[in-house]
Write a protein that holds these residues in place. Structure first.
Motif, PDB file in Angstrom:
ATOM      1  N   ASP A  60      -2.299  -3.111   9.712  1.00 46.24           N
ATOM      2  CA  ASP A  60      -3.171  -2.025  10.174  1.00 46.24           C
ATOM      3  C   ASP A  60      -3.823  -1.276   9.012  1.00 46.24           C
ATOM      4  O   ASP A  60      -4.722  -0.467   9.243  1.00 46.24           O
ATOM      5  CB  ASP A  60      -2.377  -1.024  11.022  1.00 46.24           C
ATOM      6  N   VAL A  61      -3.371  -1.533   7.792  1.00 48.12           N
ATOM      7  CA  VAL A  61      -3.858  -0.781   6.638  1.00 48.12           C
ATOM      8  C   VAL A  61      -4.755  -1.626   5.739  1.00 48.12           C
ATOM      9  O   VAL A  61      -5.815  -1.175   5.308  1.00 48.12           O
ATOM     10  CB  VAL A  61      -2.668  -0.229   5.819  1.00 48.12           C
ATOM     11  N   TYR A  62      -4.328  -2.853   5.435  1.00 51.81           N
ATOM     12  CA  TYR A  62      -5.064  -3.723   4.511  1.00 51.81           C
ATOM     13  C   TYR A  62      -5.334  -5.091   5.126  1.00 51.81           C
ATOM     14  O   TYR A  62      -4.569  -5.572   5.945  1.00 51.81           O
ATOM     15  CB  TYR A  62      -4.268  -3.944   3.217  1.00 51.81           C
ATOM     16  N   ILE A  63      -6.409  -5.705   4.696  1.00 56.10           N
ATOM     17  CA  ILE A  63      -6.650  -7.107   4.992  1.00 56.10           C
ATOM     18  C   ILE A  63      -5.967  -7.860   3.869  1.00 56.10           C
ATOM     19  O   ILE A  63      -6.458  -7.908   2.744  1.00 56.10           O
ATOM     20  CB  ILE A  63      -8.163  -7.411   5.056  1.00 56.10           C
ATOM     21  N   TRP A  64      -4.805  -8.408   4.173  1.00 55.46           N
ATOM     22  CA  TRP A  64      -3.947  -8.980   3.135  1.00 55.46           C
ATOM     23  C   TRP A  64      -4.537 -10.272   2.576  1.00 55.46           C
ATOM     24  O   TRP A  64      -4.931 -11.160   3.314  1.00 55.46           O
ATOM     25  CB  TRP A  64      -2.541  -9.249   3.677  1.00 55.46           C
ATOM     26  N   GLU A  65      -4.586 -10.358   1.257  1.00 58.26           N
ATOM     27  CA  GLU A  65      -5.007 -11.569   0.554  1.00 58.26           C
ATOM     28  C   GLU A  65      -3.760 -12.167  -0.079  1.00 58.26           C
ATOM     29  O   GLU A  65      -3.079 -11.500  -0.856  1.00 58.26           O
ATOM     30  CB  GLU A  65      -6.039 -11.229  -0.510  1.00 58.26           C
ATOM     31  N   ASP A  66      -3.458 -13.416   0.277  1.00 58.99           N
ATOM     32  CA  ASP A  66      -2.242 -14.047  -0.223  1.00 58.99           C
ATOM     33  C   ASP A  66      -2.195 -14.077  -1.742  1.00 58.99           C
ATOM     34  O   ASP A  66      -3.201 -14.337  -2.402  1.00 58.99           O
ATOM     35  CB  ASP A  66      -2.102 -15.470   0.323  1.00 58.99           C
ATOM     36  N   LYS A  74       1.790  -9.083   4.916  1.00 56.04           N
ATOM     37  CA  LYS A  74       0.669  -9.166   5.861  1.00 56.04           C
ATOM     38  C   LYS A  74       1.051  -8.497   7.181  1.00 56.04           C
ATOM     39  O   LYS A  74       0.281  -7.722   7.747  1.00 56.04           O
ATOM     40  CB  LYS A  74       0.306 -10.635   6.099  1.00 56.04           C
ATOM     41  N   GLN A  75       2.272  -8.762   7.647  1.00 58.78           N
ATOM     42  CA  GLN A  75       2.731  -8.182   8.905  1.00 58.78           C
ATOM     43  C   GLN A  75       2.952  -6.673   8.762  1.00 58.78           C
ATOM     44  O   GLN A  75       2.570  -5.893   9.629  1.00 58.78           O
ATOM     45  CB  GLN A  75       4.020  -8.854   9.341  1.00 58.78           C
ATOM     46  N   LYS A  76       3.530  -6.268   7.655  1.00 55.02           N
ATOM     47  CA  LYS A  76       3.865  -4.854   7.444  1.00 55.02           C
ATOM     48  C   LYS A  76       2.617  -3.977   7.312  1.00 55.02           C
ATOM     49  O   LYS A  76       2.590  -2.843   7.774  1.00 55.02           O
ATOM     50  CB  LYS A  76       4.732  -4.729   6.191  1.00 55.02           C
ATOM     51  N   PHE A  77       1.567  -4.520   6.682  1.00 52.94           N
ATOM     52  CA  PHE A  77       0.382  -3.706   6.397  1.00 52.94           C
ATOM     53  C   PHE A  77      -0.860  -4.170   7.146  1.00 52.94           C
ATOM     54  O   PHE A  77      -1.982  -3.890   6.734  1.00 52.94           O
ATOM     55  CB  PHE A  77       0.109  -3.708   4.885  1.00 52.94           C
ATOM     56  N   GLU A  82       5.110 -17.699   0.426  1.00 45.41           N
ATOM     57  CA  GLU A  82       4.846 -17.524   1.854  1.00 45.41           C
ATOM     58  C   GLU A  82       5.668 -16.403   2.479  1.00 45.41           C
ATOM     59  O   GLU A  82       5.151 -15.646   3.301  1.00 45.41           O
ATOM     60  CB  GLU A  82       5.082 -18.839   2.586  1.00 45.41           C
ATOM     61  N   VAL A  83       6.920 -16.276   2.105  1.00 45.14           N
ATOM     62  CA  VAL A  83       7.772 -15.226   2.688  1.00 45.14           C
ATOM     63  C   VAL A  83       7.232 -13.848   2.329  1.00 45.14           C
ATOM     64  O   VAL A  83       7.108 -12.966   3.184  1.00 45.14           O
ATOM     65  CB  VAL A  83       9.236 -15.390   2.221  1.00 45.14           C
ATOM     66  N   VAL A  84       6.900 -13.668   1.075  1.00 46.01           N
ATOM     67  CA  VAL A  84       6.366 -12.372   0.628  1.00 46.01           C
ATOM     68  C   VAL A  84       5.036 -12.091   1.306  1.00 46.01           C
ATOM     69  O   VAL A  84       4.824 -10.999   1.844  1.00 46.01           O
ATOM     70  CB  VAL A  84       6.202 -12.352  -0.917  1.00 46.01           C
ATOM     71  N   ASN A  85       4.137 -13.060   1.264  1.00 43.46           N
ATOM     72  CA  ASN A  85       2.811 -12.848   1.851  1.00 43.46           C
ATOM     73  C   ASN A  85       2.878 -12.578   3.348  1.00 43.46           C
ATOM     74  O   ASN A  85       2.206 -11.667   3.836  1.00 43.46           O
ATOM     75  CB  ASN A  85       1.901 -14.047   1.556  1.00 43.46           C
ATOM     76  N   ASN A  86       3.680 -13.347   4.065  1.00 45.16           N
ATOM     77  CA  ASN A  86       3.792 -13.133   5.516  1.00 45.16           C
ATOM     78  C   ASN A  86       4.400 -11.771   5.823  1.00 45.16           C
ATOM     79  O   ASN A  86       3.954 -11.086   6.746  1.00 45.16           O
ATOM     80  CB  ASN A  86       4.607 -14.246   6.164  1.00 45.16           C
TER      81      ASN A  86
END
Length: 106
Positions: free
Chosen positions: A63-69, A58-61, A51-55
């Motif tokens: 605007d660039v990627y639709i983050w998939e956990d 997700k927050q960092k990118f 969760e820490v890595v994914n969150n």
């Protein structure tokens, strides 16, 4: 002395045997994924969900990627496939897993 050793056929036989032995030890990343995924199905642990890595990614990118956990198995496979070629950061994970790009406002 060293040149005599290198010229000897036993040196080359040992060298080739060692090379193919080590080459055979290279991990099969798909096997890692298969076994890991089966194991994770038995566990219901938030640690495995990263969760820490994914969150953070997700927050960092956002605007660039639709983050998939990603879970631990995904990370193991990414690390295995990259094998030290690139650092294992959010951008590398997104590119390696071919995440969809976020639509930019033009």
């Amino acid at each position: 002395m060293i040149s005599d050793t290198i010229k000897s056929s036993s040196f080359w036989i040992h060298f080739l045997l060692c090379y193919f032995f080590v080459k055979g030890l290279s991990p099969d990343c798909q096997e890692i994924e298969k076994h890991c995924s089966q194991c994770l199905l038995k566990l219901n642990d938030s640690y495995n969900k990263l969760e820490v890595v994914n969150n953070g990614c997700k927050q960092k990118f956002q605007d660039v990627y639709i983050w998939e956990d990603q879970d631990l198995c995904d990370m193991l496979v990414i690390a295995c496939e990259l094998n030290g070629i690139r650092k294992k950061d959010c951008l590398t994970m997104a590119e390696f897993t071919q995440m969809r790009r976020a639509k930019s406002e033009l």
